[in-house]
Design a protein around this motif. Structure first.
Motif, PDB file in Angstrom:
ATOM      1  N   LEU A  34      30.251  10.840 -19.114  1.00  0.00           N
ATOM      2  CA  LEU A  34      29.416   9.966 -19.932  1.00  0.00           C
ATOM      3  C   LEU A  34      28.123   9.634 -19.185  1.00  0.00           C
ATOM      4  O   LEU A  34      28.085   9.603 -17.956  1.00  0.00           O
ATOM      5  CB  LEU A  34      30.161   8.659 -20.237  1.00  0.00           C
ATOM      6  N   GLN A  35      27.090   9.359 -20.001  1.00  0.00           N
ATOM      7  CA  GLN A  35      25.782   9.022 -19.435  1.00  0.00           C
ATOM      8  C   GLN A  35      25.139   8.046 -20.405  1.00  0.00           C
ATOM      9  O   GLN A  35      25.220   8.248 -21.617  1.00  0.00           O
ATOM     10  CB  GLN A  35      24.959  10.318 -19.343  1.00  0.00           C
ATOM     11  N   GLY A  36      24.535   6.998 -19.899  1.00  0.00           N
ATOM     12  CA  GLY A  36      23.865   6.071 -20.812  1.00  0.00           C
ATOM     13  C   GLY A  36      23.579   4.725 -20.174  1.00  0.00           C
ATOM     14  O   GLY A  36      24.003   4.453 -19.050  1.00  0.00           O
ATOM     15  N   PHE A  37      22.850   3.897 -20.924  1.00  0.00           N
ATOM     16  CA  PHE A  37      22.414   2.598 -20.415  1.00  0.00           C
ATOM     17  C   PHE A  37      23.594   1.694 -20.060  1.00  0.00           C
ATOM     18  O   PHE A  37      23.443   0.774 -19.273  1.00  0.00           O
ATOM     19  CB  PHE A  37      21.496   1.899 -21.433  1.00  0.00           C
ATOM     20  N   LEU A  38      24.775   1.938 -20.658  1.00  0.00           N
ATOM     21  CA  LEU A  38      25.955   1.150 -20.299  1.00  0.00           C
ATOM     22  C   LEU A  38      26.206   1.228 -18.794  1.00  0.00           C
ATOM     23  O   LEU A  38      26.623   0.256 -18.172  1.00  0.00           O
ATOM     24  CB  LEU A  38      27.188   1.668 -21.066  1.00  0.00           C
ATOM     25  N   PHE A  39      25.938   2.384 -18.218  1.00  0.00           N
ATOM     26  CA  PHE A  39      26.188   2.580 -16.788  1.00  0.00           C
ATOM     27  C   PHE A  39      24.919   2.320 -15.985  1.00  0.00           C
ATOM     28  O   PHE A  39      24.937   1.565 -15.025  1.00  0.00           O
ATOM     29  CB  PHE A  39      26.738   3.983 -16.543  1.00  0.00           C
ATOM     30  N   ALA A  40      23.824   2.916 -16.370  1.00  0.00           N
ATOM     31  CA  ALA A  40      22.540   2.667 -15.693  1.00  0.00           C
ATOM     32  C   ALA A  40      21.400   3.320 -16.453  1.00  0.00           C
ATOM     33  O   ALA A  40      21.582   4.336 -17.127  1.00  0.00           O
ATOM     34  CB  ALA A  40      22.576   3.213 -14.273  1.00  0.00           C
ATOM     35  N   LYS A  41      20.225   2.722 -16.317  1.00  0.00           N
ATOM     36  CA  LYS A  41      19.007   3.334 -16.857  1.00  0.00           C
ATOM     37  C   LYS A  41      18.439   4.274 -15.798  1.00  0.00           C
ATOM     38  O   LYS A  41      18.774   4.145 -14.619  1.00  0.00           O
ATOM     39  CB  LYS A  41      17.988   2.235 -17.163  1.00  0.00           C
ATOM     40  N   PRO A  42      17.568   5.199 -16.207  1.00  0.00           N
ATOM     41  CA  PRO A  42      16.944   6.053 -15.193  1.00  0.00           C
ATOM     42  C   PRO A  42      16.062   5.206 -14.256  1.00  0.00           C
ATOM     43  O   PRO A  42      15.333   4.339 -14.722  1.00  0.00           O
ATOM     44  CB  PRO A  42      16.086   7.022 -16.014  1.00  0.00           C
ATOM     45  N   ILE A  43      16.172   5.471 -12.961  1.00  0.00           N
ATOM     46  CA  ILE A  43      15.328   4.796 -11.961  1.00  0.00           C
ATOM     47  C   ILE A  43      14.807   5.873 -10.996  1.00  0.00           C
ATOM     48  O   ILE A  43      15.338   6.973 -10.984  1.00  0.00           O
ATOM     49  CB  ILE A  43      16.105   3.706 -11.171  1.00  0.00           C
ATOM     50  N   PRO A  44      13.778   5.541 -10.200  1.00  0.00           N
ATOM     51  CA  PRO A  44      13.269   6.555  -9.268  1.00  0.00           C
ATOM     52  C   PRO A  44      14.404   7.112  -8.404  1.00  0.00           C
ATOM     53  O   PRO A  44      15.272   6.351  -7.965  1.00  0.00           O
ATOM     54  CB  PRO A  44      12.252   5.782  -8.427  1.00  0.00           C
ATOM     55  N   LEU A  45      14.392   8.420  -8.192  1.00  0.00           N
ATOM     56  CA  LEU A  45      15.481   9.077  -7.458  1.00  0.00           C
ATOM     57  C   LEU A  45      15.732   8.410  -6.100  1.00  0.00           C
ATOM     58  O   LEU A  45      16.889   8.177  -5.729  1.00  0.00           O
ATOM     59  CB  LEU A  45      15.162  10.573  -7.277  1.00  0.00           C
ATOM     60  N   GLY A  46      14.656   8.094  -5.389  1.00  0.00           N
ATOM     61  CA  GLY A  46      14.790   7.464  -4.067  1.00  0.00           C
ATOM     62  C   GLY A  46      15.564   6.156  -4.160  1.00  0.00           C
ATOM     63  O   GLY A  46      16.426   5.858  -3.329  1.00  0.00           O
ATOM     64  N   GLU A  47      15.262   5.384  -5.211  1.00  0.00           N
ATOM     65  CA  GLU A  47      15.920   4.103  -5.416  1.00  0.00           C
ATOM     66  C   GLU A  47      17.404   4.320  -5.736  1.00  0.00           C
ATOM     67  O   GLU A  47      18.263   3.608  -5.245  1.00  0.00           O
ATOM     68  CB  GLU A  47      15.241   3.409  -6.594  1.00  0.00           C
ATOM     69  N   PHE A  48      17.664   5.324  -6.569  1.00  0.00           N
ATOM     70  CA  PHE A  48      19.056   5.640  -6.904  1.00  0.00           C
ATOM     71  C   PHE A  48      19.846   5.943  -5.633  1.00  0.00           C
ATOM     72  O   PHE A  48      20.950   5.431  -5.422  1.00  0.00           O
ATOM     73  CB  PHE A  48      19.140   6.836  -7.865  1.00  0.00           C
ATOM     74  N   LEU A  49      19.275   6.775  -4.758  1.00  0.00           N
ATOM     75  CA  LEU A  49      19.989   7.189  -3.542  1.00  0.00           C
ATOM     76  C   LEU A  49      20.239   5.989  -2.626  1.00  0.00           C
ATOM     77  O   LEU A  49      21.323   5.832  -2.070  1.00  0.00           O
ATOM     78  CB  LEU A  49      19.199   8.281  -2.811  1.00  0.00           C
ATOM     79  N   GLN A  50      19.233   5.124  -2.518  1.00  0.00           N
ATOM     80  CA  GLN A  50      19.354   3.931  -1.686  1.00  0.00           C
ATOM     81  C   GLN A  50      20.477   3.022  -2.201  1.00  0.00           C
ATOM     82  O   GLN A  50      21.336   2.590  -1.441  1.00  0.00           O
ATOM     83  CB  GLN A  50      18.032   3.175  -1.733  1.00  0.00           C
ATOM     84  N   ASN A  51      20.451   2.777  -3.522  1.00  0.00           N
ATOM     85  CA  ASN A  51      21.488   1.930  -4.134  1.00  0.00           C
ATOM     86  C   ASN A  51      22.859   2.537  -3.939  1.00  0.00           C
ATOM     87  O   ASN A  51      23.824   1.839  -3.654  1.00  0.00           O
ATOM     88  CB  ASN A  51      21.284   1.793  -5.651  1.00  0.00           C
ATOM     89  N   TYR A  52      22.924   3.848  -4.112  1.00  0.00           N
ATOM     90  CA  TYR A  52      24.211   4.526  -4.022  1.00  0.00           C
ATOM     91  C   TYR A  52      24.789   4.335  -2.627  1.00  0.00           C
ATOM     92  O   TYR A  52      25.955   3.986  -2.457  1.00  0.00           O
ATOM     93  CB  TYR A  52      24.069   6.015  -4.339  1.00  0.00           C
ATOM     94  N   ASN A  53      23.944   4.505  -1.631  1.00  0.00           N
ATOM     95  CA  ASN A  53      24.372   4.336  -0.246  1.00  0.00           C
ATOM     96  C   ASN A  53      24.858   2.916   0.004  1.00  0.00           C
ATOM     97  O   ASN A  53      25.894   2.705   0.632  1.00  0.00           O
ATOM     98  CB  ASN A  53      23.216   4.687   0.686  1.00  0.00           C
ATOM     99  N   GLN A  54      24.112   1.924  -0.522  1.00  0.00           N
ATOM    100  CA  GLN A  54      24.504   0.528  -0.316  1.00  0.00           C
ATOM    101  C   GLN A  54      25.846   0.229  -0.976  1.00  0.00           C
ATOM    102  O   GLN A  54      26.707  -0.394  -0.376  1.00  0.00           O
ATOM    103  CB  GLN A  54      23.421  -0.406  -0.859  1.00  0.00           C
ATOM    104  N   ASN A  55      26.024   0.731  -2.219  1.00  0.00           N
ATOM    105  CA  ASN A  55      27.289   0.476  -2.927  1.00  0.00           C
ATOM    106  C   ASN A  55      28.461   1.079  -2.178  1.00  0.00           C
ATOM    107  O   ASN A  55      29.515   0.481  -2.079  1.00  0.00           O
ATOM    108  CB  ASN A  55      27.240   1.039  -4.346  1.00  0.00           C
ATOM    109  N   ILE A  56      28.238   2.309  -1.671  1.00  0.00           N
ATOM    110  CA  ILE A  56      29.311   2.991  -0.950  1.00  0.00           C
ATOM    111  C   ILE A  56      29.659   2.220   0.325  1.00  0.00           C
ATOM    112  O   ILE A  56      30.819   2.012   0.644  1.00  0.00           O
ATOM    113  CB  ILE A  56      28.884   4.448  -0.616  1.00  0.00           C
ATOM    114  N   SER A  57      28.616   1.749   1.040  1.00  0.00           N
ATOM    115  CA  SER A  57      28.863   1.003   2.277  1.00  0.00           C
ATOM    116  C   SER A  57      29.682  -0.248   1.990  1.00  0.00           C
ATOM    117  O   SER A  57      30.565  -0.607   2.746  1.00  0.00           O
ATOM    118  CB  SER A  57      27.556   0.584   2.942  1.00  0.00           C
ATOM    119  N   VAL A  58      29.379  -0.896   0.872  1.00  0.00           N
ATOM    120  CA  VAL A  58      30.115  -2.118   0.504  1.00  0.00           C
ATOM    121  C   VAL A  58      31.583  -1.777   0.289  1.00  0.00           C
ATOM    122  O   VAL A  58      32.472  -2.447   0.806  1.00  0.00           O
ATOM    123  CB  VAL A  58      29.506  -2.755  -0.769  1.00  0.00           C
TER     124      VAL A  58
END
Ligand code: C2E
Ligand code: MG
Ligand code: MG
Ligand code: MG
Length: 284
Positions: free
Chosen positions: A256-280
Protein backbone atom coordinates in the motif's frame (compact mmCIF):
# COMPACT_ATOMS: atom_id res chain seq x y z
CA UNK A 1 21.61 66.25 -10.35
CA UNK A 2 24.09 63.33 -10.68
CA UNK A 3 22.45 61.56 -7.78
CA UNK A 4 19.11 61.90 -9.51
CA UNK A 5 20.48 60.38 -12.73
CA UNK A 6 22.06 57.48 -10.86
CA UNK A 7 18.83 56.87 -8.95
CA UNK A 8 16.81 56.89 -12.15
CA UNK A 9 19.29 54.51 -13.83
CA UNK A 10 19.04 52.19 -10.87
CA UNK A 11 15.27 52.17 -10.97
CA UNK A 12 15.28 51.48 -14.70
CA UNK A 13 17.79 48.68 -14.20
CA UNK A 14 15.66 47.09 -11.47
CA UNK A 15 12.60 47.21 -13.70
CA UNK A 16 14.58 45.63 -16.51
CA UNK A 17 15.80 42.82 -14.23
CA UNK A 18 12.31 42.19 -12.93
CA UNK A 19 10.98 42.00 -16.47
CA UNK A 20 13.78 39.65 -17.53
CA UNK A 21 12.97 37.28 -14.71
CA UNK A 22 9.22 37.40 -14.98
CA UNK A 23 8.49 37.72 -18.68
CA UNK A 24 6.61 34.72 -19.93
CA UNK A 25 8.89 32.24 -21.67
CA UNK A 26 7.87 29.04 -23.39
CA UNK A 27 7.85 26.27 -20.82
CA UNK A 28 10.31 24.12 -22.71
CA UNK A 29 12.94 26.89 -22.56
CA UNK A 30 12.36 27.08 -18.83
CA UNK A 31 12.70 23.30 -18.59
CA UNK A 32 15.97 23.38 -20.55
CA UNK A 33 17.31 26.01 -18.19
CA UNK A 34 16.12 24.04 -15.18
CA UNK A 35 17.90 20.91 -16.44
CA UNK A 36 21.17 22.86 -16.71
CA UNK A 37 20.65 24.19 -13.18
CA UNK A 38 19.69 20.74 -11.87
CA UNK A 39 16.42 22.01 -10.44
CA UNK A 40 14.60 18.64 -10.61
CA UNK A 41 14.81 16.87 -7.29
CA UNK A 42 13.63 13.52 -5.92
CA UNK A 43 10.82 13.34 -3.37
CA UNK A 44 10.07 9.99 -1.78
CA UNK A 45 6.83 8.40 -0.64
CA UNK A 46 7.00 5.13 1.30
CA UNK A 47 5.41 1.91 0.10
CA UNK A 48 4.39 -0.36 2.97
CA UNK A 49 3.59 -4.01 3.54
CA UNK A 50 -0.22 -4.28 3.77
CA UNK A 51 -0.06 -6.63 6.76
CA UNK A 52 2.85 -5.41 8.88
CA UNK A 53 2.62 -1.75 7.71
CA UNK A 54 6.41 -1.71 7.55
CA UNK A 55 8.14 0.30 4.84
CA UNK A 56 9.42 -1.93 2.06
CA UNK A 57 10.58 0.85 -0.21
CA UNK A 58 9.70 4.15 -1.83
CA UNK A 59 8.40 5.73 -4.99
CA UNK A 60 10.54 8.56 -6.33
CA UNK A 61 8.39 11.51 -7.39
CA UNK A 62 9.86 14.41 -9.32
CA UNK A 63 9.59 17.96 -8.03
CA UNK A 64 10.80 21.14 -9.70
CA UNK A 65 12.59 23.40 -7.25
CA UNK A 66 11.87 26.62 -9.12
CA UNK A 67 13.93 29.64 -8.04
CA UNK A 68 10.86 31.92 -7.77
CA UNK A 69 7.81 29.69 -7.79
CA UNK A 70 9.03 27.27 -5.13
CA UNK A 71 8.22 23.57 -5.40
CA UNK A 72 6.29 22.82 -8.59
CA UNK A 73 4.21 19.62 -8.81
CA UNK A 74 4.76 17.28 -11.75
CA UNK A 75 1.29 17.53 -13.35
CA UNK A 76 2.20 21.12 -14.29
CA UNK A 77 5.30 20.27 -16.31
CA UNK A 78 5.50 16.52 -17.06
CA UNK A 79 3.12 16.63 -20.07
CA UNK A 80 5.20 19.32 -21.79
CA UNK A 81 8.43 17.57 -20.79
CA UNK A 82 7.10 14.42 -22.44
CA UNK A 83 6.00 16.22 -25.63
CA UNK A 84 9.39 17.90 -26.03
CA UNK A 85 11.42 14.81 -25.14
CA UNK A 86 13.05 16.72 -22.25
CA UNK A 87 11.63 14.12 -19.87
CA UNK A 88 14.60 11.91 -20.81
CA UNK A 89 17.38 14.20 -19.48
CA UNK A 90 15.10 15.15 -16.55
CA UNK A 91 14.66 11.51 -15.54
CA UNK A 92 18.38 10.94 -15.96
CA UNK A 93 19.02 13.81 -13.55
CA UNK A 94 16.51 12.38 -11.09
CA UNK A 95 18.05 8.89 -11.24
CA UNK A 96 21.54 10.31 -10.68
CA UNK A 97 20.48 12.41 -7.70
CA UNK A 98 18.51 9.51 -6.21
CA UNK A 99 21.49 7.16 -6.61
CA UNK A 100 23.81 9.72 -5.03
CA UNK A 101 21.62 10.16 -1.96
CA UNK A 102 21.08 6.42 -1.53
CA UNK A 103 24.79 5.69 -1.89
CA UNK A 104 25.70 8.31 0.68
CA UNK A 105 23.18 6.87 3.16
CA UNK A 106 25.34 4.71 5.38
CA UNK A 107 22.62 3.14 7.55
CA UNK A 108 20.47 0.09 7.00
CA UNK A 109 17.49 0.13 4.69
CA UNK A 110 14.87 -2.61 4.49
CA UNK A 111 16.31 -5.40 2.41
CA UNK A 112 15.56 -5.67 -0.40
CA UNK A 113 14.68 -1.96 -0.78
CA UNK A 114 12.09 -1.23 -3.45
CA UNK A 115 12.77 2.00 -5.42
CA UNK A 116 10.00 2.88 -7.89
CA UNK A 117 10.79 5.37 -10.65
CA UNK A 118 8.27 6.71 -13.17
CA UNK A 119 9.36 6.21 -16.77
CA UNK A 120 7.62 7.90 -19.71
CA UNK A 121 6.78 5.98 -22.90
CA UNK A 122 9.25 8.09 -24.92
CA UNK A 123 12.06 6.85 -22.73
CA UNK A 124 11.25 3.23 -23.58
CA UNK A 125 12.03 3.89 -27.23
CA UNK A 126 15.72 4.40 -26.58
CA UNK A 127 18.44 2.18 -25.20
CA UNK A 128 19.69 5.09 -23.05
CA UNK A 129 17.30 3.74 -20.41
CA UNK A 130 19.26 0.51 -20.11
CA UNK A 131 22.56 2.36 -19.60
CA UNK A 132 21.00 4.68 -17.02
CA UNK A 133 19.57 1.76 -15.08
CA UNK A 134 22.95 -0.02 -15.18
CA UNK A 135 24.68 3.06 -13.75
CA UNK A 136 21.95 3.44 -11.11
CA UNK A 137 22.21 -0.15 -9.92
CA UNK A 138 26.01 0.05 -9.81
CA UNK A 139 25.89 3.27 -7.81
CA UNK A 140 23.61 1.91 -5.10
CA UNK A 141 25.34 -1.44 -4.72
CA UNK A 142 25.97 -0.70 -1.02
CA UNK A 143 22.23 -1.34 -0.51
CA UNK A 144 20.15 -4.23 -1.74
CA UNK A 145 18.04 -2.04 -4.04
CA UNK A 146 15.42 -3.29 -6.46
CA UNK A 147 14.80 -0.73 -9.19
CA UNK A 148 11.14 -0.84 -10.23
CA UNK A 149 10.28 0.99 -13.45
CA UNK A 150 6.74 2.34 -13.35
CA UNK A 151 5.14 2.63 -16.79
CA UNK A 152 1.84 4.44 -16.81
CA UNK A 153 -1.06 2.65 -18.37
CA UNK A 154 -2.36 5.92 -19.77
CA UNK A 155 0.75 6.50 -21.85
CA UNK A 156 0.90 5.06 -25.31
CA UNK A 157 3.31 2.25 -24.59
CA UNK A 158 3.76 0.33 -27.80
CA UNK A 159 5.14 -3.12 -27.45
CA UNK A 160 7.43 -3.35 -30.46
CA UNK A 161 10.33 -5.65 -31.24
CA UNK A 162 12.60 -2.98 -29.76
CA UNK A 163 10.73 -2.54 -26.47
CA UNK A 164 10.46 -6.30 -26.04
CA UNK A 165 14.26 -6.51 -26.34
CA UNK A 166 14.77 -3.52 -24.05
CA UNK A 167 12.53 -4.94 -21.33
CA UNK A 168 14.23 -8.30 -21.63
CA UNK A 169 17.62 -6.61 -21.06
CA UNK A 170 16.24 -4.53 -18.19
CA UNK A 171 14.92 -7.64 -16.50
CA UNK A 172 18.24 -9.42 -16.98
CA UNK A 173 19.81 -6.44 -15.23
CA UNK A 174 17.52 -7.08 -12.25
CA UNK A 175 14.97 -4.30 -12.83
CA UNK A 176 11.31 -4.98 -12.15
CA UNK A 177 8.46 -3.59 -14.22
CA UNK A 178 5.24 -2.10 -12.86
CA UNK A 179 2.15 -0.87 -14.66
CA UNK A 180 1.18 2.41 -13.01
CA UNK A 181 -2.35 3.86 -12.79
CA UNK A 182 -3.77 0.44 -13.61
CA UNK A 183 -7.42 0.57 -14.57
CA UNK A 184 -7.32 4.05 -16.11
CA UNK A 185 -5.98 3.05 -19.53
CA UNK A 186 -6.69 0.19 -21.84
CA UNK A 187 -3.77 -2.21 -21.75
CA UNK A 188 -4.66 -5.57 -23.18
CA UNK A 189 -3.76 -8.78 -21.45
CA UNK A 190 -1.60 -9.71 -24.41
CA UNK A 191 0.49 -6.58 -23.96
CA UNK A 192 0.84 -7.22 -20.26
CA UNK A 193 2.14 -10.73 -20.70
CA UNK A 194 4.52 -9.76 -23.48
CA UNK A 195 6.65 -7.49 -21.32
CA UNK A 196 6.80 -9.90 -18.40
CA UNK A 197 5.49 -7.61 -15.67
CA UNK A 198 6.09 -7.81 -11.94
CA UNK A 199 3.66 -5.29 -10.41
CA UNK A 200 0.33 -3.64 -10.99
CA UNK A 201 -0.32 -0.34 -9.28
CA UNK A 202 -4.05 0.18 -8.81
CA UNK A 203 -4.90 3.83 -9.43
CA UNK A 204 -6.18 5.94 -6.59
CA UNK A 205 -9.50 6.72 -8.31
CA UNK A 206 -10.56 3.16 -7.46
CA UNK A 207 -9.17 3.24 -3.94
CA UNK A 208 -10.98 6.52 -3.31
CA UNK A 209 -14.30 4.86 -4.11
CA UNK A 210 -13.95 1.89 -1.78
CA UNK A 211 -17.13 1.79 0.29
CA UNK A 212 -18.67 4.42 -1.99
CA UNK A 213 -19.30 2.77 -5.31
CA UNK A 214 -19.28 -0.95 -5.92
CA UNK A 215 -18.00 -0.68 -9.51
CA UNK A 216 -14.62 0.37 -8.13
CA UNK A 217 -14.68 -2.52 -5.68
CA UNK A 218 -15.52 -4.94 -8.48
CA UNK A 219 -12.65 -3.58 -10.52
CA UNK A 220 -10.26 -4.01 -7.60
CA UNK A 221 -11.47 -7.54 -6.99
CA UNK A 222 -11.11 -8.56 -10.62
CA UNK A 223 -7.66 -6.96 -10.75
CA UNK A 224 -6.63 -9.10 -7.79
CA UNK A 225 -7.95 -12.14 -9.64
CA UNK A 226 -6.03 -11.20 -12.78
CA UNK A 227 -2.85 -10.49 -10.84
CA UNK A 228 -3.00 -13.90 -9.17
CA UNK A 229 -3.29 -15.66 -12.52
CA UNK A 230 -0.34 -13.72 -13.95
CA UNK A 231 1.68 -14.01 -10.68
CA UNK A 232 1.88 -10.26 -10.29
CA UNK A 233 2.09 -8.34 -7.05
CA UNK A 234 -0.23 -5.39 -6.45
CA UNK A 235 0.48 -1.99 -4.97
CA UNK A 236 -2.59 0.11 -4.18
CA UNK A 237 -2.06 3.86 -4.58
CA UNK A 238 -3.72 6.75 -2.80
CA UNK A 239 -4.66 4.94 0.41
CA UNK A 240 -5.99 7.64 2.72
CA UNK A 241 -8.10 5.86 5.34
CA UNK A 242 -7.79 2.88 7.68
CA UNK A 243 -10.98 1.44 6.16
CA UNK A 244 -9.42 1.46 2.68
CA UNK A 245 -6.22 -0.15 3.98
CA UNK A 246 -8.23 -2.84 5.76
CA UNK A 247 -10.33 -3.61 2.68
CA UNK A 248 -7.25 -3.80 0.41
CA UNK A 249 -5.42 -6.07 2.86
CA UNK A 250 -8.46 -8.38 2.97
CA UNK A 251 -8.37 -8.64 -0.81
CA UNK A 252 -4.86 -10.02 -0.53
CA UNK A 253 -3.12 -6.93 -1.93
CA UNK A 254 0.51 -7.01 -0.85
CA UNK A 255 1.58 -3.35 -0.75
CA UNK A 256 0.00 0.00 0.00
CA UNK A 257 1.00 3.59 -0.64
CA UNK A 258 -0.78 6.79 0.32
CA UNK A 259 -1.23 9.76 2.62
CA UNK A 260 -2.44 7.41 5.39
CA UNK A 261 1.18 6.34 5.77
CA UNK A 262 3.08 9.40 4.54
CA UNK A 263 3.07 12.18 1.98
CA UNK A 264 5.99 12.54 -0.43
CA UNK A 265 8.90 14.42 1.18
CA UNK A 266 12.44 15.21 -0.04
CA UNK A 267 14.40 11.96 -0.36
CA UNK A 268 17.12 13.21 2.01
CA UNK A 269 14.51 13.97 4.65
CA UNK A 270 12.91 10.55 4.20
CA UNK A 271 16.28 8.83 4.73
CA UNK A 272 17.04 10.92 7.82
CA UNK A 273 13.63 10.17 9.36
CA UNK A 274 13.95 6.52 8.53
CA UNK A 275 17.29 6.31 10.28
CA UNK A 276 15.93 8.09 13.36
CA UNK A 277 12.87 5.82 13.57
CA UNK A 278 15.03 2.73 13.25
CA UNK A 279 17.42 3.97 15.96
CA UNK A 280 14.47 4.52 18.29
CA UNK A 281 13.23 0.98 17.69
CA UNK A 282 16.77 -0.42 18.18
CA UNK A 283 17.28 1.30 21.49
CA UNK A 284 13.94 0.11 22.87
P1 C2E B 1 1.93 8.49 -9.97
O1 C2E B 1 3.20 7.88 -10.45
O2 C2E B 1 0.71 7.66 -10.05
O3 C2E B 1 2.25 8.93 -8.48
C1 C2E B 1 1.32 8.94 -7.44
C2 C2E B 1 0.78 10.34 -7.21
O4 C2E B 1 -0.25 10.27 -6.24
C3 C2E B 1 1.81 11.31 -6.63
O5 C2E B 1 1.50 12.59 -7.12
C4 C2E B 1 1.53 11.24 -5.14
O6 C2E B 1 1.94 12.39 -4.44
C5 C2E B 1 0.05 11.12 -5.15
N1 C2E B 1 -0.46 10.46 -3.94
C6 C2E B 1 0.13 9.48 -3.23
N2 C2E B 1 -0.65 9.11 -2.19
C7 C2E B 1 -1.77 9.85 -2.26
C8 C2E B 1 -2.95 9.92 -1.46
O7 C2E B 1 -3.13 9.20 -0.48
N3 C2E B 1 -3.89 10.82 -1.84
C9 C2E B 1 -3.73 11.63 -2.92
N4 C2E B 1 -4.70 12.49 -3.21
N5 C2E B 1 -2.62 11.60 -3.70
C10 C2E B 1 -1.65 10.71 -3.37
P2 C2E B 1 2.58 13.56 -7.74
O8 C2E B 1 3.87 13.41 -7.00
O9 C2E B 1 1.97 14.90 -7.87
O10 C2E B 1 2.82 12.95 -9.19
C11 C2E B 1 1.79 12.94 -10.14
C12 C2E B 1 2.17 12.13 -11.35
O11 C2E B 1 3.25 12.77 -12.06
C13 C2E B 1 2.70 10.74 -11.00
O12 C2E B 1 1.63 9.86 -10.74
C14 C2E B 1 3.45 10.40 -12.28
O13 C2E B 1 2.58 9.95 -13.27
C15 C2E B 1 4.00 11.76 -12.68
N6 C2E B 1 5.41 11.82 -12.24
C16 C2E B 1 5.93 12.14 -11.04
N7 C2E B 1 7.27 12.06 -11.04
C17 C2E B 1 7.61 11.66 -12.29
C18 C2E B 1 8.86 11.37 -12.94
O14 C2E B 1 9.94 11.42 -12.35
N8 C2E B 1 8.80 10.99 -14.26
C19 C2E B 1 7.62 10.86 -14.93
N9 C2E B 1 7.67 10.48 -16.20
N10 C2E B 1 6.44 11.11 -14.35
C20 C2E B 1 6.43 11.49 -13.05
MG1 MG C 1 4.12 6.13 -10.24
MG1 MG D 1 0.06 5.90 -10.22
MG1 MG E 1 -1.70 8.20 -10.44
Amino acid sequence: FYILVILLAQILFSIFCWWQLNRPRPLYLELERAIRKKEFVPYAQPIVDAITKETIGIEILMRWKHPFQGIVRPDLFIPQAEDSGLIIPMTDLLLKETAKQLREYKHDLPTPFHVGVNISPQHCKSSILLDECKVFIDEVSNHNVILVLELTERGALEVSEFTRGLFYDLKMLGCKIAIDDFGTGHSSLVNLQEINLDYLKIDRVFVKNIGVDCTSEHLIESTVELAKRLSLRIIAEGVETEAQAEYLKKQGIENLQGFLFAKPIPLGEFLQNYNQNISVIDSD
